[in-house]
Design an enzyme around this catalytic site. Sequence first.
Site, mmCIF file in Angstrom:
data_model
loop_
_atom_site.group_PDB
_atom_site.id
_atom_site.type_symbol
_atom_site.label_atom_id
_atom_site.label_comp_id
_atom_site.label_asym_id
_atom_site.label_seq_id
_atom_site.Cartn_x
_atom_site.Cartn_y
_atom_site.Cartn_z
ATOM 1 C CE LYS A 1 -83.174 18.352 2.860
ATOM 2 N NZ LYS A 1 -81.727 18.568 2.827
ATOM 3 C CE LYS B 1 -83.728 17.309 -0.962
ATOM 4 N NZ LYS B 1 -82.409 17.665 -0.521
#
Length: 325
Positions: free
Chosen positions: A196, A249
């Site tokens: 992330k 992400k």
Amino acid sequence: MSFPTIRARRTRQSDVWRRMVRETRLSPDALIYPLFVVPGEGVRHPVSSMPGIAQLSVDEAVKEAKAAAESGVPAVLVFAAPEHKDARASAALDPHGLAARAITAIKSACPRLSVWADVCLCGATDHGHCGHVLPDGAIDNDASIQTLAQVALNYARAGADAVAPSDMMDGRVQAIRRVLDRDGYSMTPIVSYAAKYASSFYGPFREAAESAPAFGDRRSYQMDPANAREALREVLLDVEEGADLVMVKPAGPYLDIIRQVRDAVRVPVVAYQVSGEYSLIKAAAERGWIDERAAVLETLTGIQRAGADLIITYFAPEVARGLRA
Ligand code: PBG
């Protein structure tokens, strides 16, 4: 042999050919729809930076989940923005807290829908960081993962079909696995937000989830957008700690990471098309600068082609309806 004997356009000349030689096929089965839950009843509060998306009270979230299930979407991802925020993230630990109530309500209304719970502290802490903060402003990693494990257990008890830690603390997958296994939830999968990035594309989400940090930024725990090898390291560590699925992400600006992760692990790879990616398309479409439907399908096809098995997207129900039509 080459041109004019070879002509790549031959298998591209008609719709029927294009249909047959298509390498990537989107399916509603691969789509996961995020929901933002807020206190109250009958609340549908539009998120101004995400046209078409609203903050929903539990009763409205149930309706939205039902509609998503009817569209063919197999799973939702629940985020909560509780009213009460404190240093301990009590609302996320409370068995009657907002997230826990939303999970239970959605699960009982839609038993066949897979309900995933985002596990983080940022929505429930007064400072808005994803972990506990020490007096000097640094993040207390090792205390945070103990709390995160209790939050995950709370959501598993509430009925979550999967817990998805999005905090980016070291060791949290292992800490969560231990607590879930010890307390009777050995069959609850962990979807780890493994790679992330500290991204500018989360801006609209922070309005929806009311989770912007009150001071500083998230760069001491979320990844530097410049790094790819480090993403593989993070992903492999999470798999070792017991992650059942791993996530990359955002999605669009990180297609190379999705591909490298897909090639490096054997667990399913999830990509999150985040709020900013959604809002960019919506904003351009509102101005008539882009064909929304075509742009959405192109981005999702690109994310799948890069290697994502599952895609979390705010477009999920709309796309699922379109694919079935
Ligand atoms: C919270 C969290 C964020 C997102 C998912 N979980 C925001 C952040 O880390 O600041 C972003 C989702 C989106 O932008 O759609 N840890």
